[in-house]
Design an enzyme around this catalytic site. Structure first.
Site, mmCIF file in Angstrom:
data_model
loop_
_atom_site.group_PDB
_atom_site.id
_atom_site.type_symbol
_atom_site.label_atom_id
_atom_site.label_comp_id
_atom_site.label_asym_id
_atom_site.label_seq_id
_atom_site.Cartn_x
_atom_site.Cartn_y
_atom_site.Cartn_z
ATOM 1 N N SER A 45 58.671 58.738 48.659
ATOM 2 C CA SER A 45 57.589 58.084 47.328
ATOM 3 C C SER A 45 58.654 57.770 46.242
ATOM 4 O O SER A 45 57.992 57.239 45.339
ATOM 5 C CB SER A 45 56.802 59.314 47.100
ATOM 6 O OG SER A 45 57.291 60.487 46.528
ATOM 7 N N ASN A 132 54.545 71.296 44.474
ATOM 8 C CA ASN A 132 53.255 71.033 44.372
ATOM 9 C C ASN A 132 52.687 71.299 42.826
ATOM 10 O O ASN A 132 51.980 70.554 42.502
ATOM 11 C CB ASN A 132 52.267 72.268 45.262
ATOM 12 C CG ASN A 132 52.870 71.888 46.919
ATOM 13 O OD1 ASN A 132 53.519 70.891 47.351
ATOM 14 N ND2 ASN A 132 52.273 72.560 47.566
ATOM 15 N N THR A 177 18.267 36.306 26.664
ATOM 16 C CA THR A 177 18.166 37.275 27.577
ATOM 17 C C THR A 177 17.860 36.325 28.941
ATOM 18 O O THR A 177 17.633 35.192 28.670
ATOM 19 C CB THR A 177 16.848 37.957 27.290
ATOM 20 O OG1 THR A 177 15.746 36.840 27.233
ATOM 21 C CG2 THR A 177 16.642 38.837 26.073
ATOM 22 N N HIS A 178 18.377 36.847 30.012
ATOM 23 C CA HIS A 178 18.422 36.255 31.306
ATOM 24 C C HIS A 178 19.543 34.939 31.039
ATOM 25 O O HIS A 178 19.214 33.595 31.746
ATOM 26 C CB HIS A 178 16.796 35.639 31.516
ATOM 27 C CG HIS A 178 16.073 36.675 31.579
ATOM 28 N ND1 HIS A 178 15.740 37.438 32.827
ATOM 29 C CD2 HIS A 178 15.208 37.140 30.682
ATOM 30 C CE1 HIS A 178 14.720 38.268 32.558
ATOM 31 N NE2 HIS A 178 14.365 38.143 31.289
ATOM 32 N N SER A 299 45.284 21.925 34.895
ATOM 33 C CA SER A 299 45.063 21.616 36.465
ATOM 34 C C SER A 299 46.350 20.958 36.721
ATOM 35 O O SER A 299 46.486 20.115 35.850
ATOM 36 C CB SER A 299 43.708 20.929 36.475
ATOM 37 O OG SER A 299 43.829 20.348 37.821
ATOM 38 N N LYS A 305 41.620 18.934 32.293
ATOM 39 C CA LYS A 305 41.147 20.262 32.323
ATOM 40 C C LYS A 305 41.922 21.120 31.299
ATOM 41 O O LYS A 305 43.025 21.179 31.121
ATOM 42 C CB LYS A 305 41.452 20.749 33.705
ATOM 43 C CG LYS A 305 40.439 20.220 34.591
ATOM 44 C CD LYS A 305 38.804 20.402 34.487
ATOM 45 C CE LYS A 305 38.535 22.051 34.905
ATOM 46 N NZ LYS A 305 38.569 22.284 36.304
ATOM 47 N N ASN A 307 41.405 25.424 31.154
ATOM 48 C CA ASN A 307 40.668 26.377 32.005
ATOM 49 C C ASN A 307 40.887 27.694 31.305
ATOM 50 O O ASN A 307 42.065 28.061 31.045
ATOM 51 C CB ASN A 307 41.238 26.318 33.384
ATOM 52 C CG ASN A 307 40.852 25.174 34.148
ATOM 53 O OD1 ASN A 307 39.754 24.448 33.843
ATOM 54 N ND2 ASN A 307 41.747 24.638 35.225
ATOM 55 N N GLU A 312 39.047 34.684 33.187
ATOM 56 C CA GLU A 312 38.498 34.877 34.400
ATOM 57 C C GLU A 312 39.345 35.773 35.320
ATOM 58 O O GLU A 312 38.465 36.840 35.970
ATOM 59 C CB GLU A 312 38.640 33.502 35.287
ATOM 60 C CG GLU A 312 37.846 32.262 34.936
ATOM 61 C CD GLU A 312 38.399 31.019 35.509
ATOM 62 O OE1 GLU A 312 37.687 30.436 36.218
ATOM 63 O OE2 GLU A 312 39.364 30.478 34.821
ATOM 64 N N TYR A 339 47.419 71.923 48.943
ATOM 65 C CA TYR A 339 48.358 70.538 48.897
ATOM 66 C C TYR A 339 48.163 70.222 50.421
ATOM 67 O O TYR A 339 48.560 70.717 51.292
ATOM 68 C CB TYR A 339 49.519 70.747 48.421
ATOM 69 C CG TYR A 339 50.484 69.644 48.238
ATOM 70 C CD1 TYR A 339 50.193 68.808 47.334
ATOM 71 C CD2 TYR A 339 51.261 69.290 49.397
ATOM 72 C CE1 TYR A 339 50.902 67.578 47.065
ATOM 73 C CE2 TYR A 339 51.746 68.030 49.360
ATOM 74 C CZ TYR A 339 51.701 67.015 48.374
ATOM 75 O OH TYR A 339 52.316 65.893 48.232
ATOM 76 N N GLN A 344 50.232 62.494 47.913
ATOM 77 C CA GLN A 344 51.083 61.662 47.393
ATOM 78 C C GLN A 344 50.661 60.226 47.093
ATOM 79 O O GLN A 344 51.195 59.612 46.342
ATOM 80 C CB GLN A 344 52.148 61.738 48.358
ATOM 81 C CG GLN A 344 53.507 60.849 48.032
ATOM 82 C CD GLN A 344 54.749 61.066 48.918
ATOM 83 O OE1 GLN A 344 55.395 62.269 48.423
ATOM 84 N NE2 GLN A 344 55.163 60.256 49.762
HETATM 85 N N1 ARG Z 1 56.191 63.752 46.368
HETATM 86 C C1 ARG Z 1 55.131 64.677 46.780
HETATM 87 C C2 ARG Z 1 53.798 64.114 45.967
HETATM 88 O O1 ARG Z 1 53.963 63.328 45.316
HETATM 89 C C3 ARG Z 1 55.542 65.855 45.786
HETATM 90 C C4 ARG Z 1 55.009 67.220 46.407
HETATM 91 C C5 ARG Z 1 55.467 67.235 47.588
HETATM 92 N N2 ARG Z 1 55.076 68.816 48.113
HETATM 93 C C6 ARG Z 1 55.234 69.104 49.576
HETATM 94 N N3 ARG Z 1 54.720 70.172 49.851
HETATM 95 N N4 ARG Z 1 55.759 68.249 50.313
HETATM 96 O O2 ARG Z 1 52.821 64.821 46.423
#
Ligand code: ARG
Length: 481
Positions: A45, A132, A177-178, A299, A305, A307, A312, A339, A344
């Site tokens: 991650s 965790n 309104t509307h 455009s 145009k 825009n 938007e 956990y 993650q």
């Molecule tokens: N990268 C993990 C997360 O974002 C960190 C915690 C990982 N804990 C574990 N028990 N594998 O949640």
């Protein structure tokens, strides 16, 4: 990490305990083989959670300091860890920090960087904690900052709307309104409607920040720890109000993220309503507002145009942010305690929601600041819509004792006559009105004037200029609180 890092030999004691076969340095003891490439691809991650670097370092410094204070490690070791972490932070700020691309997440990347820097003592940092509680702490710290930032940005937008409102307490426009002309209101009254809505949007972020301000650190994996840690100390050092009360809840709760993202859904929904009005108002058929060149786009095929793309895109943002909310809520739904790695994925959705919301507020603030309004176009649109018909009916009630239901019907017929003659109610000859209600006199004329009509609506929260100016002052006072 520091690219140097992955290429350098590990510190002496680390080598002694490192697993065979290239398994993970942090948890590979019981593994004979490294994770499969695809396993690593789904598991790693770091590309996402490296955004938590500074929060991770802050959490680790608080933890290491506490470990020293209570004697779990020596003062000397605590100082070494904290100095090392401060050095990593300095490197990051200077743009010198490179993460080991083998690192699984930000927590391991920082620990690896630390160990490279300070040697085997780096391995003591993870005493009495788990990733965790670490990630839950980092995430709360990050989101708390973002809530404050979004809160402050919305406040700025409220200030810009109030600046415009202040100059337009007497600018009369159609209240709809509307999306049909209803009654005359001031432009200030219309803008104030958004100031009020944004006030609630902003405080929703403040409320979320307050509720999330409990510290998970020290919950460890889920059960607490036998080490004599001081959770009050780490919570205080990180600016939390108190430690989380239950270790399982601490590591697995993400309702603080759901709450923040839901506040973002609501805030972007408010922005999208103002955005929609900008789209409508900037259409030449309305012409209520002029977006300068730097807030319009052209455009590629139609040279004429102009825009309102930014408006938007803001109009679309609740779709994007709600997508994040649905994603996050779906990740959380049915997750057993405590956990699970599902958690993650919380950062992907939450980061997206916060980024999109922040951008939308920034853009809306700048675009709103750049706008100029056209009181003439507003008045024209107003006159075409018989906006004082209610005032005429009220006059029949109060000056002539006509029951309101009858007054409504008579006025409807008078409006039809004005329509046939293609003139405003205020311009309609009295003889035309008398054809529907013989005893009406010119005394009605002032009631048909849009400005006069607006001035009569001075009930609290109404559109009369005096009332509106007081409301602006009250909102300004709230902004400076
Ligand atoms: N990268 C993990 C997360 O974002 C960190 C915690 C990982 N804990 C574990 N028990 N594998 O949640």
């Amino acid at each position: 990490m520091v690219t140097t890092m992955s290429t350098q030999p590990p510190a002496a004691d680390a080598t002694a305990s490192s697993p065979k076969g290239g398994a993970n340095k942090m948890w590979g003891g019981r593994f004979a083989k490294a994770p499969a490439e695809l396993m690593a691809a789904i598991n790693n991650s770091l590309p996402i959670d490296q955004r938590l670097l500074h929060e991770d370092i802050a959490g680790s410094i608080a933890h290491a300091t506490m470990l020293g204070q209570v004697g779990i490690i020596t003062d000397e070791e605590a100082r070494t860890l904290c100095d090392g972490l401060a050095g990593i932070k300095a490197d990051a700020i200077a743009g010198r920090l490179r993460f080991d691309d083998q690192a699984e997440d930000i927590h391991m990347a920082v620990e690896a960087a630390l160990t490279e820097r300070v040697g085997a003592v780096g391995g003591k940092l993870h005493t009495a904690r788990s990733r965790n509680d670490q990630v839950a702490t980092d995430f709360r710290l990050w989101l708390r900052t973002q809530c404050t930032a979004m809160h402050d940005k919305i406040k700025e937008l409220q200030g810009v709307l109030l600046d415009h409102a202040e100059g337009h307490a007497h600018t009369v426009m159609p209240g709809f309104t509307h999306l049909q002309v209803a009654q005359p209101v001031s432009l200030a009254h219309h803008l104030l409607a958004y100031v009020h809505a944004l006030g609630r949007d902003r405080t929703r972020f403040a409320d979320a920040a307050k509720r999330m301000n409990e510290c998970p650190l020290g919950a460890a994996a889920l059960a607490g720890t036998p080490f004599p840690i001081d959770r009050e100390a780490t919570a205080a050092a990180l600016g939390f109000d108190r430690p989380c009360g239950n270790a399982m809840d601490a590591v697995s709760a993400r309702d603080f993220a759901l709450e923040t993202v839901s506040a973002a859904v609501i805030a972007t929904t408010t922005l999208s309503r103002w955005a929609e009005e900008i789209v409508i108002w900037s259409n030449p058929r309305f012409g209520f507002v002029d977006l300068p060149d730097d807030w319009s786009t052209g455009s590629s095929i139609m040279p004429q145009k102009r825009n309102p793309d930014a408006a938007e895109l803001i109009r679309a943002k609740p779709g994007v942010v709600l997508g994040s909310y649905v994603g996050l809520a779906t990740i959380m739904k049915g997750l057993p305690m405590a956990y699970s790695k599902d958690l993650q994925e919380d950062k992907v959705t939450t980061f997206r929601a916060v980024d999109e919301t922040t951008l939308a507020i920034d853009v809306m603030t700048a675009m709103t600041k750049s706008m100029t309004f056209s009181p003439d176009a507003m008045r024209d649109a107003l006159e075409q819509g018989y906006p004082t018909a209610t005032d005429l009916a009220d006059h029949l009630v109060s000056a002539h004792g006509v029951p309101f239901r009858d007054a409504h019907a008579i006025t409807g017929r008078i409006v039809r006559r004005a329509e046939a003659m293609r003139c405003a109610l205020s311009q309609l000859p009295i003889t035309e009105m008398q054809a529907e209600f013989p005893s009406i006199t010119e005394a009605v004329r002032p009631k048909l004037d849009v400005t006069a009509s607006m001035a009569t609506r001075n009930s609290q929260g109404g559109t009369a200029p005096e009332t509106t100016l007081n409301a602006i002052a009250a909102q300004r006072a709230q902004l400076s609180e």
